[in-house]
Design an enzyme around this catalytic site. Sequence first.
Site, PDB file in Angstrom:
ATOM      1  N   CYS A 261      -0.461   2.717  -0.437  1.00 21.85           N
ATOM      2  CA  CYS A 261      -0.873   3.994   0.170  1.00 21.85           C
ATOM      3  C   CYS A 261      -2.254   3.967   0.811  1.00 21.85           C
ATOM      4  O   CYS A 261      -2.385   4.110   2.020  1.00 21.85           O
ATOM      5  CB  CYS A 261      -0.838   5.090  -0.897  1.00 21.85           C
ATOM      6  SG  CYS A 261       0.820   5.418  -1.480  1.00 21.85           S
ATOM      7  N   ILE A 262      -3.280   3.810  -0.022  1.00 24.71           N
ATOM      8  CA  ILE A 262      -4.646   4.097   0.442  1.00 24.71           C
ATOM      9  C   ILE A 262      -5.104   3.172   1.587  1.00 24.71           C
ATOM     10  O   ILE A 262      -5.771   3.631   2.504  1.00 24.71           O
ATOM     11  CB  ILE A 262      -5.655   4.067  -0.740  1.00 24.71           C
ATOM     12  CG1 ILE A 262      -5.125   4.892  -1.928  1.00 24.71           C
ATOM     13  CG2 ILE A 262      -7.019   4.576  -0.326  1.00 24.71           C
ATOM     14  CD1 ILE A 262      -4.960   6.367  -1.649  1.00 24.71           C
TER      15      ILE A 262
END
Length: 421
Positions: A261-262
């Site tokens: 994700c990040i």
Amino acid sequence: MKKIAVVGLGYVGLPLSLQFAKRGIAVVGLDVDDSKIKTLCQGSSFIRHIAASDVSSAVGEGMLAPSTDFSRVSEVQAVIICVPTPLNKYREPDLSYVLETGKAIAPHLSRGTLVVLESTTYPGTTERELREVLEAGSGMVAGKDFHLAFSPEREDPGNPESKVAKIPKVVGGLTPACLDAAVALYSAAVDKVVPVSSCAAAEATKLTENIFRSVNIALVNELKMIYERMGIDIWEIIAAAKTKPFGFMAFYPGPGLGGHCIPIDPFYLTWKAREFGMHTRFIELAGEVNASMPDYVIAKITDVLNRHGKAVRGSKILLLGLAYKADVDDIRESPSLVLIERLEALGAEVHYNDPYVPVIPVTRGHSALAGRESRPVSGDYDCLVVATAHSEYNGASLAALGVPIVDSRGLVPHGPNVFRA
Ligand SMILES: NC(=O)c1ccc[n+]([C@@H]2O[C@H](COP(=O)([O-])OP(=O)(O)OC[C@H]3O[C@@H](n4cnc5c(N)ncnc54)[C@H](O)[C@@H]3O)[C@@H](O)[C@H]2O)c1
């Protein structure tokens, strides 16, 4: 709803399927990966924190039917899409998995079926790109003949308290009727549903959450480097600052960003923002700072070896933790992979230890490392590098090995041989 389909049975889709099954809604679990489907049909799990017993009881009771046959979409009242949304080699959004899924399910949609996208993406994807392939393949109109919605996944891998049912679910629909259908669907499985005004609002909510993390992690990474020059330990500062009961939220530095994700999601917005003539300067700056962290750790290793009269070339280094975060087996985008490759390029002999990753699987971009095995932690190295703070690692025991330690996680107590990075 009595029966739904979940497409993409990975870290997001599998626990979600099990949660629906637990609440009495039958799930057809669809994936293109035949080996995953076979594993699930045998009642086994391929994700460490998902118990095989949960899979086997759901499959055994007929509540989860894993399959590669997309025509089974004709049996269900709702389809939830949880396929990957990576970046391509130009670091631009790669919607191919979402669009392929749209094409595969469209011919089998019935009137009134609800389609929900959960994959993280830029605002507009559901209402434009996904809607187009669904309408083209089904001959139906979204919002009229079938419902369309977006609901982002919020998982906290490695956190035993993170239960699908307990995490509020944000939902946006194409029309008010689409929203109602999506709220009804998720209300059956999770304790709290948070409706928002549109699919784009729900997409933007997810990106905002992840951008918030990325920017704050970059901030503490920058502070870490400044404070180090001043002889101040960032870990002590964060521990003290977080005693403030308001206005501060603790984020922690590390050797770089990892996970699905990040490091990726913020750049979905960067790409989309260009269409609106905007530059996402915070996102770019955070990306730059976070992406430079492996080099910062390597500079520290070089410095530590130098103090002991050694060069990186020819040194034996043990990297502790391959997973991108503590207590998980996920090595996607893990900075540890970058550290191994860069240290080896400098001539070091690098081994790794990770109780969650006994063997390195094939990964995007680091396939040369596949097949390597985790080595025992020992003092038989010139330097130990703490990259992930797994619960199995005890800082004091590591320090007792008497080997210089470069610690990027604030795990090992201060000592003459311990260097924070
Ligand atoms: N893992 C997380 O913690 C997390 C958290 C929030 C959001 N997300 C988002 O959720 C989405 C899925 O992430 P994930 O971590 O579950 O990925 P994953 O790689 O674990 O799972 C994706 C699954 O989709 C399958 N798949 C790929 N193409 C397919 C297709 N055309 N049809 C059917 N199945 C297909 C793959 O075989 C795989 O099993 C991504 O958009 C991600 O950004 C992930």
